[in-house]
Structures are given as structure tokens and as C-alpha cells.
Write a protein that holds these residues in place. Sequence first.
Motif, PDB file in Angstrom:
ATOM      1  N   ILE A 139       0.863  -1.187   0.000  1.00 18.06           N
ATOM      2  CA  ILE A 139       0.000   0.000   0.000  1.00 18.06           C
ATOM      3  C   ILE A 139       0.889   1.223   0.000  1.00 18.06           C
ATOM      4  O   ILE A 139       1.839   1.316   0.780  1.00 18.06           O
ATOM      5  N   ILE A 140       0.583   2.141  -0.902  1.00 22.53           N
ATOM      6  CA  ILE A 140       1.359   3.372  -1.017  1.00 22.53           C
ATOM      7  C   ILE A 140       0.430   4.576  -0.958  1.00 22.53           C
ATOM      8  O   ILE A 140      -0.769   4.475  -1.219  1.00 22.53           O
ATOM      9  N   GLN A 141       1.021   5.721  -0.622  1.00 25.91           N
ATOM     10  CA  GLN A 141       0.325   7.000  -0.725  1.00 25.91           C
ATOM     11  C   GLN A 141       0.315   7.366  -2.204  1.00 25.91           C
ATOM     12  O   GLN A 141       1.354   7.363  -2.859  1.00 25.91           O
ATOM     13  N   LEU A 142      -0.872   7.640  -2.731  1.00 24.23           N
ATOM     14  CA  LEU A 142      -0.974   8.003  -4.142  1.00 24.23           C
ATOM     15  C   LEU A 142      -0.774   9.504  -4.314  1.00 24.23           C
ATOM     16  O   LEU A 142      -1.128  10.294  -3.445  1.00 24.23           O
ATOM     17  N   GLY A 143      -0.223   9.872  -5.445  1.00 27.64           N
ATOM     18  CA  GLY A 143      -0.005  11.272  -5.769  1.00 27.64           C
ATOM     19  C   GLY A 143      -0.435  11.555  -7.199  1.00 27.64           C
ATOM     20  O   GLY A 143      -0.972  10.695  -7.898  1.00 27.64           O
ATOM     21  N   ILE A 144      -0.160  12.759  -7.648  1.00 27.12           N
ATOM     22  CA  ILE A 144      -0.599  13.196  -8.969  1.00 27.12           C
ATOM     23  C   ILE A 144      -0.043  12.302 -10.081  1.00 27.12           C
ATOM     24  O   ILE A 144      -0.674  12.148 -11.127  1.00 27.12           O
ATOM     25  N   MET A 145       1.108  11.666  -9.844  1.00 24.76           N
ATOM     26  CA  MET A 145       1.679  10.773 -10.861  1.00 24.76           C
ATOM     27  C   MET A 145       0.825   9.527 -11.078  1.00 24.76           C
ATOM     28  O   MET A 145       0.994   8.826 -12.064  1.00 24.76           O
ATOM     29  N   HIS A 146      -0.159   9.293 -10.185  1.00 26.17           N
ATOM     30  CA  HIS A 146      -1.063   8.150 -10.311  1.00 26.17           C
ATOM     31  C   HIS A 146      -2.430   8.549 -10.892  1.00 26.17           C
ATOM     32  O   HIS A 146      -3.354   7.741 -10.897  1.00 26.17           O
ATOM     33  N   LEU A 147      -2.539   9.772 -11.376  1.00 24.70           N
ATOM     34  CA  LEU A 147      -3.820  10.297 -11.850  1.00 24.70           C
ATOM     35  C   LEU A 147      -4.490   9.378 -12.876  1.00 24.70           C
ATOM     36  O   LEU A 147      -5.650   8.995 -12.707  1.00 24.70           O
ATOM     37  N   ASN A 148      -3.791   9.028 -13.925  1.00 28.26           N
ATOM     38  CA  ASN A 148      -4.404   8.208 -14.977  1.00 28.26           C
ATOM     39  C   ASN A 148      -4.789   6.824 -14.467  1.00 28.26           C
ATOM     40  O   ASN A 148      -5.823   6.277 -14.861  1.00 28.26           O
ATOM     41  N   ASP A 149      -3.980   6.261 -13.579  1.00 30.78           N
ATOM     42  CA  ASP A 149      -4.307   4.955 -12.990  1.00 30.78           C
ATOM     43  C   ASP A 149      -5.577   5.033 -12.145  1.00 30.78           C
ATOM     44  O   ASP A 149      -6.386   4.105 -12.171  1.00 30.78           O
ATOM     45  N   CYS A 150      -5.748   6.117 -11.397  1.00 29.15           N
ATOM     46  CA  CYS A 150      -6.948   6.299 -10.568  1.00 29.15           C
ATOM     47  C   CYS A 150      -8.194   6.446 -11.445  1.00 29.15           C
ATOM     48  O   CYS A 150      -9.229   5.830 -11.174  1.00 29.15           O
ATOM     49  N   VAL A 151      -8.083   7.258 -12.488  1.00 34.72           N
ATOM     50  CA  VAL A 151      -9.207   7.445 -13.411  1.00 34.72           C
ATOM     51  C   VAL A 151      -9.563   6.109 -14.055  1.00 34.72           C
ATOM     52  O   VAL A 151     -10.745   5.747 -14.154  1.00 34.72           O
ATOM     53  N   ASP A 152      -8.556   5.346 -14.467  1.00 33.43           N
ATOM     54  CA  ASP A 152      -8.780   4.060 -15.114  1.00 33.43           C
ATOM     55  C   ASP A 152      -9.448   3.062 -14.155  1.00 33.43           C
ATOM     56  O   ASP A 152     -10.416   2.390 -14.518  1.00 33.43           O
ATOM     57  N   LEU A 153      -8.954   2.983 -12.931  1.00 34.57           N
ATOM     58  CA  LEU A 153      -9.544   2.064 -11.948  1.00 34.57           C
ATOM     59  C   LEU A 153     -10.970   2.478 -11.605  1.00 34.57           C
ATOM     60  O   LEU A 153     -11.865   1.629 -11.489  1.00 34.57           O
ATOM     61  N   ASP A 154     -11.207   3.770 -11.468  1.00 31.86           N
ATOM     62  CA  ASP A 154     -12.549   4.290 -11.212  1.00 31.86           C
ATOM     63  C   ASP A 154     -13.491   3.866 -12.344  1.00 31.86           C
ATOM     64  O   ASP A 154     -14.598   3.374 -12.100  1.00 31.86           O
ATOM     65  N   GLN A 155     -13.047   4.010 -13.566  1.00 33.98           N
ATOM     66  CA  GLN A 155     -13.870   3.645 -14.730  1.00 33.98           C
ATOM     67  C   GLN A 155     -14.191   2.152 -14.735  1.00 33.98           C
ATOM     68  O   GLN A 155     -15.337   1.753 -14.949  1.00 33.98           O
ATOM     69  N   LYS A 156     -13.182   1.331 -14.468  1.00 34.24           N
ATOM     70  CA  LYS A 156     -13.375  -0.125 -14.516  1.00 34.24           C
ATOM     71  C   LYS A 156     -14.194  -0.658 -13.347  1.00 34.24           C
ATOM     72  O   LYS A 156     -14.935  -1.621 -13.495  1.00 34.24           O
ATOM     73  N   SER A 157     -14.067  -0.047 -12.180  1.00 28.26           N
ATOM     74  CA  SER A 157     -14.727  -0.593 -10.994  1.00 28.26           C
ATOM     75  C   SER A 157     -16.066   0.079 -10.681  1.00 28.26           C
ATOM     76  O   SER A 157     -16.984  -0.584 -10.207  1.00 28.26           O
ATOM     77  N   LEU A 158     -16.184   1.378 -10.952  1.00 30.23           N
ATOM     78  CA  LEU A 158     -17.407   2.107 -10.591  1.00 30.23           C
ATOM     79  C   LEU A 158     -17.976   2.927 -11.743  1.00 30.23           C
ATOM     80  O   LEU A 158     -18.692   3.892 -11.525  1.00 30.23           O
ATOM     81  N   ASN A 159     -17.615   2.569 -12.960  1.00 28.89           N
ATOM     82  CA  ASN A 159     -18.133   3.232 -14.172  1.00 28.89           C
ATOM     83  C   ASN A 159     -17.886   4.733 -14.214  1.00 28.89           C
ATOM     84  O   ASN A 159     -18.712   5.496 -14.700  1.00 28.89           O
ATOM     85  N   GLY A 160     -16.762   5.163 -13.668  1.00 32.80           N
ATOM     86  CA  GLY A 160     -16.392   6.576 -13.746  1.00 32.80           C
ATOM     87  C   GLY A 160     -17.163   7.462 -12.801  1.00 32.80           C
ATOM     88  O   GLY A 160     -17.824   8.400 -13.230  1.00 32.80           O
ATOM     89  N   LEU A 161     -17.058   7.172 -11.528  1.00 31.48           N
ATOM     90  CA  LEU A 161     -17.747   7.961 -10.506  1.00 31.48           C
ATOM     91  C   LEU A 161     -17.274   9.417 -10.531  1.00 31.48           C
ATOM     92  O   LEU A 161     -18.075  10.324 -10.400  1.00 31.48           O
ATOM     93  N   TRP A 162     -15.973   9.616 -10.702  1.00 29.48           N
ATOM     94  CA  TRP A 162     -15.406  10.966 -10.678  1.00 29.48           C
ATOM     95  C   TRP A 162     -14.773  11.320 -12.019  1.00 29.48           C
ATOM     96  O   TRP A 162     -14.326  10.463 -12.773  1.00 29.48           O
ATOM     97  N   THR A 163     -14.674  12.637 -12.253  1.00 31.51           N
ATOM     98  CA  THR A 163     -13.994  13.141 -13.447  1.00 31.51           C
ATOM     99  C   THR A 163     -12.487  13.199 -13.198  1.00 31.51           C
ATOM    100  O   THR A 163     -12.034  13.111 -12.054  1.00 31.51           O
ATOM    101  N   LYS A 164     -11.741  13.396 -14.255  1.00 29.43           N
ATOM    102  CA  LYS A 164     -10.279  13.507 -14.126  1.00 29.43           C
ATOM    103  C   LYS A 164      -9.908  14.694 -13.242  1.00 29.43           C
ATOM    104  O   LYS A 164      -8.995  14.597 -12.415  1.00 29.43           O
ATOM    105  N   SER A 165     -10.620  15.805 -13.372  1.00 33.93           N
ATOM    106  CA  SER A 165     -10.301  16.985 -12.539  1.00 33.93           C
ATOM    107  C   SER A 165     -10.622  16.725 -11.071  1.00 33.93           C
ATOM    108  O   SER A 165      -9.921  17.222 -10.184  1.00 33.93           O
ATOM    109  N   GLN A 166     -11.668  15.940 -10.801  1.00 31.79           N
ATOM    110  CA  GLN A 166     -11.969  15.593  -9.403  1.00 31.79           C
ATOM    111  C   GLN A 166     -10.853  14.711  -8.836  1.00 31.79           C
ATOM    112  O   GLN A 166     -10.446  14.892  -7.684  1.00 31.79           O
ATOM    113  N   TRP A 167     -10.357  13.784  -9.643  1.00 30.87           N
ATOM    114  CA  TRP A 167      -9.247  12.954  -9.197  1.00 30.87           C
ATOM    115  C   TRP A 167      -7.991  13.787  -8.971  1.00 30.87           C
ATOM    116  O   TRP A 167      -7.247  13.565  -8.013  1.00 30.87           O
TER     117      TRP A 167
END
Length: 154
Positions: free
Chosen positions: A5-33
Motif C-alpha cells: 500500500i502506497i500514498q498516491l499522488g498526482i503521478m497516479h492520476l491516470n491509474d486512478c481514473v482508469d480504476l474508477d472507470q473499470k470498478s465504478l463506471n467513472g464515478l469521478w472526473t479527471k479533474s476531481q481525481w
Amino acid sequence: MKLTIIQLGIMHLNDCVDLDQKSLNGLWTKSQWERELTDPNRICIGIIELETKKLLGLCSAWLVIEELHITFIAVHPLHQRRGLGKFLLTDLIKRSKSLQTNHIHLEVKENNEPAKAFYKSMGFKRVGNRTNFYKDGSDALILKKENNKKSKNQ
């Protein structure tokens, strides 16, 4: 499979957006992430598979005075039901205790039985509801977990 487990930062932005899309159908926008990953009053942690560096799950929360509000928790669909959510939430609870939070709050869809059972197993209790909370009109249950309980004499 070795995980950490790591602390996520801005360098993980695209990974967070991708995981959000795959797991929760894009709950948040890229700017929210982007805001979630850069705001110092927010905690955003992720489970990384060490060999591939792939983000398998993440959890995000806002620190508000003495309370922690979980805003997002998800595990990649191919890795669900393997204890990763428990691993994430246990780590977040541990971190919140070191921050001296007294309560942890979250919302869950009223009809999400697996999530409700999971949160109950982690010590969360229902304390209220929010009508028409989700985009699809579903209600949310408000759950709370006591943290760093003080003795009655304090």
C-alpha cells in the motif's frame, strides 16, 4: 503476488481514473481525481502489485477536523473478493488513528448488499441516510465507525 500500500499522488492520476472507470463506471472526473490526489487534507492510498506496478485498488478520504470521511474505495473487478478491500480499509483506519480522528464516515448505496456486509464486518454502523444521493436516484446509507475511543472520564 506481492502487494504493498502506497500514498498516491498526482503521478497516479491516470491509474486512478482508469480504476474508477473499470470498478465504478467513472464515478469521478479527471479533474476531481486531480484535486483528490493533490489536496493536503485528503488521504489517497492504493494497493500496488509490486512486480507489475499495477494499481489494483484504492481508497480516498477527507480529513475534516477530528473526522475522516471516506469518499472512494474500489478494487479492480478482476481482483475483487480477495481481501484487497479489507487490506486497504484496515490501512486507512490505522492511518486515521495516528491522525487522532474520532470517527470515520462513509456513504454506501442502499441496495449494495455486498458493500454493506463488508462495512459491517469492519465495524461500521448505520447512523442515517441520504435520499436521492446517487446519480441514478438511489439513496445512500450513512455509516460510521468509532475511532480512538476516549474513556468516559476524559
